[in-house]
Design an enzyme around this catalytic site. Sequence first.
Site, PDB file in Angstrom:
ATOM      1  N   ALA A   1       0.840  -1.208   0.000  1.00 39.00           N
ATOM      2  CA  ALA A   1       0.000   0.000   0.000  1.00 39.00           C
ATOM      3  C   ALA A   1       0.871   1.253   0.000  1.00 39.00           C
ATOM      4  CB  ALA A   1      -0.919  -0.008   1.214  1.00 39.00           C
ATOM      5  N   GLY A   2       1.964   1.211   0.766  1.00 35.46           N
ATOM      6  CA  GLY A   2       2.882   2.343   0.782  1.00 35.46           C
ATOM      7  C   GLY A   2       3.555   2.551  -0.555  1.00 35.46           C
ATOM      8  N   ASP A   3       3.818   1.467  -1.276  1.00 32.23           N
ATOM      9  CA  ASP A   3       4.416   1.580  -2.613  1.00 32.23           C
ATOM     10  C   ASP A   3       3.427   2.188  -3.596  1.00 32.23           C
ATOM     11  OD1 ASP A   3       6.702   0.358  -1.597  1.00 32.23           O
ATOM     12  OD2 ASP A   3       6.020  -1.646  -2.159  1.00 32.23           O
TER      13      ASP A   3
END
Length: 307
Positions: free
Chosen positions: A251-253
């Site tokens: 999700a952070g990517d």
Amino acid sequence: MAPRIVVVGSLNMDLVIKTPRIPGVGETVLGEEFHTFPGGKGANQAVASALLGAEVFMVGRVGRDSFGRELLESLTSKQVDTRFVLEDPAHATGVAFIAVDGAGNNAIVVAPGANRHVSRGDVDRAEVAIRGAQALVLQLEIPLETVLYAAQLAKKNGVPVLLDPAPAAPLPLRMYELADVLIPNEHEAEVLTGIPIHGLEDAEKAAKALREMGVPIVIIKLGEAGALLMDTTGAYHVPGIPVQAVDTTAAGDAFAGGFAVALAEGMELLEATRFANYVGALSVTRMGAQPSMPTREEVERFIAERS
């Protein structure tokens, strides 16, 4: 014309097991489904950026093995240019072992393999692509020396540097000075600043500390609470987007790729942060790292539905 983004970073094959809960130390838990997904923070961010409409070049290494071939084929199928990804005959492709529980939370162990050997020479070979880019995107799953060198090369060519400081590790002051945008999550921000983050007030303190180290723009990802942006004009909270999480892996990517594209397209910082927030939220509704990355059409439809 599509903006150009160059990603220097990792490529891994993700080995994912769905499990009712993450096991504790010394505990065995019977899992459910098993999948292999293309991953690696660098490659994930490259795919996210490409699916959102950017021209993307990936710089990194895979082994000369079946996982490496699969990763290259997957990137190519997503329109990521892999001419600067070296097939390393001496080291295996990186792998990540990921357990995902019923709430979509995960625990990850990475064996870096060829990623550990991404070199300054690999970056030099890609200088022609970096020189014409609107953004260089970096993470910390390859040697820090190489990350620093890539940032210096981008600076020399007037290219903005976006750093996702994951996995969390202390950084030399020079890295903060080279990064135009720093995008940590709460844990990473705590490691970098020593400030535990339990809410927006703590996030603001950490963002301020990171700016004082030399980074002009700091965005702290707050999971389901959204993100906090801090620049020269102040701090701004972008609320989270309520969704039913299936798998929070990458999700952070997705967020980082979304922000890189928005910034490269010339969006204002707060607008770019909001856009990245939608990209990250949509990604957690699907299993896998790269398979969870949404297209531009999907993101725009998702924004329209939630506005």
